[in-house]
Scaffold this motif. Structure first.
Motif, short mmCIF file in Angstrom:
data_model
loop_
_atom_site.label_atom_id
_atom_site.label_comp_id
_atom_site.label_asym_id
_atom_site.label_seq_id
_atom_site.Cartn_x
_atom_site.Cartn_y
_atom_site.Cartn_z
N PRO A 1 0.96 -1.20 -0.05
CA PRO A 1 -0.10 0.07 0.01
C PRO A 1 0.95 1.34 0.03
O PRO A 1 2.02 1.17 0.51
CB PRO A 1 -0.86 -0.16 1.33
CG PRO A 1 -0.74 -1.49 1.64
CD PRO A 1 0.41 -2.30 1.07
N LEU A 2 0.41 2.40 -0.64
CA LEU A 2 1.25 3.55 -0.76
C LEU A 2 1.56 4.12 0.73
O LEU A 2 2.64 4.57 0.63
CB LEU A 2 0.02 4.67 -1.36
CG LEU A 2 0.73 5.88 -1.43
CD1 LEU A 2 1.90 5.93 -2.62
CD2 LEU A 2 -0.30 6.92 -2.01
N VAL B 1 5.51 4.61 1.03
CA VAL B 1 6.06 6.32 1.36
C VAL B 1 6.90 6.17 2.64
O VAL B 1 7.93 6.69 2.72
CB VAL B 1 4.93 6.91 1.66
CG1 VAL B 1 5.24 8.58 2.36
CG2 VAL B 1 4.13 7.36 0.31
N ARG B 2 6.43 5.43 3.53
CA ARG B 2 7.13 5.17 4.99
C ARG B 2 8.61 4.62 4.82
O ARG B 2 9.40 5.22 5.16
CB ARG B 2 6.44 4.53 6.08
CG ARG B 2 6.97 4.27 7.28
CD ARG B 2 6.11 3.40 8.27
NE ARG B 2 6.09 2.16 7.68
CZ ARG B 2 6.78 1.06 7.20
NH1 ARG B 2 8.02 1.31 7.72
NH2 ARG B 2 6.42 0.18 6.70
N VAL C 1 -0.44 12.03 2.32
CA VAL C 1 0.43 10.87 3.09
C VAL C 1 1.98 11.01 2.84
O VAL C 1 2.97 11.04 3.42
CB VAL C 1 -0.07 9.59 2.26
CG1 VAL C 1 1.07 8.64 2.59
CG2 VAL C 1 -1.46 9.15 2.97
N VAL C 2 2.06 11.76 1.28
CA VAL C 2 3.54 11.76 1.20
C VAL C 2 4.11 12.98 1.76
O VAL C 2 5.23 13.01 2.12
CB VAL C 2 3.56 12.04 -0.70
CG1 VAL C 2 4.93 12.60 -0.70
CG2 VAL C 2 3.14 10.84 -1.42
N VAL C 3 3.42 14.34 1.85
CA VAL C 3 3.76 15.37 2.14
C VAL C 3 3.95 15.25 3.82
O VAL C 3 5.11 15.63 4.40
CB VAL C 3 2.89 16.58 2.20
CG1 VAL C 3 3.35 18.02 3.04
CG2 VAL C 3 2.57 16.92 0.43
N CYS D 1 7.60 15.20 -3.67
CA CYS D 1 7.13 15.41 -5.05
C CYS D 1 6.05 14.34 -5.46
O CYS D 1 6.26 13.10 -4.56
CB CYS D 1 8.21 14.98 -6.14
SG CYS D 1 7.96 15.10 -7.84
N VAL D 2 5.03 14.42 -6.07
CA VAL D 2 4.12 13.20 -6.19
C VAL D 2 3.93 13.35 -7.73
O VAL D 2 4.18 14.20 -8.76
CB VAL D 2 2.61 13.63 -5.84
CG1 VAL D 2 2.66 13.89 -4.27
CG2 VAL D 2 2.28 15.20 -6.39
#
Length: 420
Positions: free
Chosen positions: A198-199, A203-204, A240-242, A248-249
């Motif tokens: 999962p994203l 990301v983590r 989630v990314v930020v 960047c996305v």
């Protein structure tokens, strides 16, 4: 009422007279239909109708390029005429709306039986579109600042294998790339938010390695996480990314649509990496679809900061001439200085740097090599170094062989990837 207008340029192919075909186009996409209707008054035609600005005859085609065209009745041996047609549409017909603009300039036209070919090749929109659409937030300058790169292209790669890596395997790969000094890494467009990784977990895992490498090297790699999804998922995925420190996305433009990209742009805090997967379906036939020149203008209005253009000697069908035009289009301002970073990819390796620089005459590109880095015989770190050496040679005016003679990573890349 506003006098502003949108100019749309087409290349058409038709067994009818070009003037007749242009009238059909203008009527179909504004006030007319296949037959006169009582409500289509002179006032409506004058106020809301499309105008023919110019028709330029081109060489005729030997045969129809596309099926489904119906020649004039009684014409047993039709001539398939080709021409460039410029139409003018009143801005007040649709206002500052990319979805409704597309319904006008690229709607039912493609299905009209009068045409055996129709392609949208250019589009000029009034500055009022910038009242709604924000355009690139970071662009080239902002991307360079975040990546800490000046005076040369950004060197990047795509995670390979595209899908299937465990989180531990992905971390090891990101660690090696980051410590090797790469500028940019991106998810493959096939890897979005799969159940096996999962994203949020991806990301983590990735950001832990990027931050750890940054502590050692002082350089924080830019990583474009693929957040493509349904419209209501874009904000959640972006956040989630930020919140993890990402910078960047990435979004599949054709998957979420220009409206989806524009929605993302309203809240994005990081550069938007625009991937054009599915683009071939829109453009591969030269008798159908649209030119990249149009596509990049719409993507730029919607708010992407980076946009894929393909690369020289790529693994796809696109010619080098087309790639160079695409790069130049991205670097040509629309309103003010709102350019976007062209992204060179597909079959790229260190040796394509010299020809790219010679043909494009710019360092304002993001040069991605997937296999050209991952499959380097000296390993991933050597692949990154070879890409840097390729651009060093290009900027210094050296030949590939000359520079490779004193740079082992570049020499190994030549032995592996150079075509006979």
């Amino acid at each position: 009422m506003s006098e502003e207008r949108v100019l749309a340029t087409y290349v058409i192919e038709t067994p009818y007279q070009l003037e007749h075909a242009a009238v059909v186009m203008a009527g179909e996409q504004s006030t007319g239909t296949f037959v006169s209707v009582p409500g289509e008054t002179a006032f409506i035609k004058e106020t809301y109708g499309a105008n023919i600005v110019r028709i330029t005859e081109l060489e005729p085609a030997a045969a129809p390029s596309l099926p489904g065209c119906k020649p004039p009745r009684g014409d047993a041996n039709p001539v398939y005429r080709r021409g460039e047609v410029v139409l003018s549409f009143p801005y007040h017909n649709f206002g500052p709306s990319i979805p409704n603009l597309l319904a006008t300039v690229a709607g039912n036209l493609y299905e009209l039986r009068e045409f055996s070919g129709l392609r949208l090749v250019d589009l000029d929109v009034p500055v009022q579109f910038m009242e709604k659409y924000r355009g690139p937030q970071f662009g080239i300058a902002g991307t360079r600042e975040l990546a800490g790169v000046t005076g040369r292209p950004l060197i990047g790669t795509i995670v390979k294998p595209s899908i299937g890596l465990s989180l531990a395997e992905l971390q090891a790969l990101v660690r090696e790339l980051a410590l090797a000094g790469i500028d940019f890494i991106k998810d493959d467009e096939l890897n979005g938010n799969p159940p096996y990784a999962p994203l949020k977990d991806r990301v983590r895992a990735v950001m832990e390695e990027i931050e750890r490498a940054a502590d050692k090297t002082g350089k924080k790699v830019m990583y474009a996480f693929n957040i493509t999804g349904d419209i209501d998922e874009l904000r959640e995925n972006h956040d989630v990314v930020v919140e993890a420190g990402g910078n960047c996305v990435m979004v599949g433009i054709n998957s979420v649509g220009f409206a989806g990209v524009s929605h993302l742009r309203t809240f994005s805090q990081v550069p938007i990496h625009g991937h054009r997967n599915q683009w071939g379906a829109m453009t591969r036939s030269k008798a159908l679809g649209m030119e990249f020149r149009v596509y990049q203008k719409l993507a730029r209005l919607a708010g992407v900061d980076h946009l894929h253009t393909n690369g020289l000697d790529n693994k796809f069908y696109e010619s080098n001439e087309s790639v160079v035009r695409s790069v130049r289009d991205c670097l040509t301002p629309m309103f003010g200085d709102d350019t976007v970073m062209p992204v060179l990819s597909s079959g790229q390796w260190a040796g394509t740097a010299i020809d790219s620089y010679r043909a494009m005459q710019t360092v304002d590109v993001l040069h991605l090599a997937g296999g050209g880095i991952m499959a380097h015989p000296g390993g991933v770190a050597a692949g990154v170094e070879s890409m840097k050496q390729g651009w060093e040679a290009a900027l210094a005016g050296h030949s590939l062989g000359e520079y490779a003679s004193t740079h082992v990573e570049l020499r190994q890349a030549m032995e592996k990837f150079a075509r006979p």
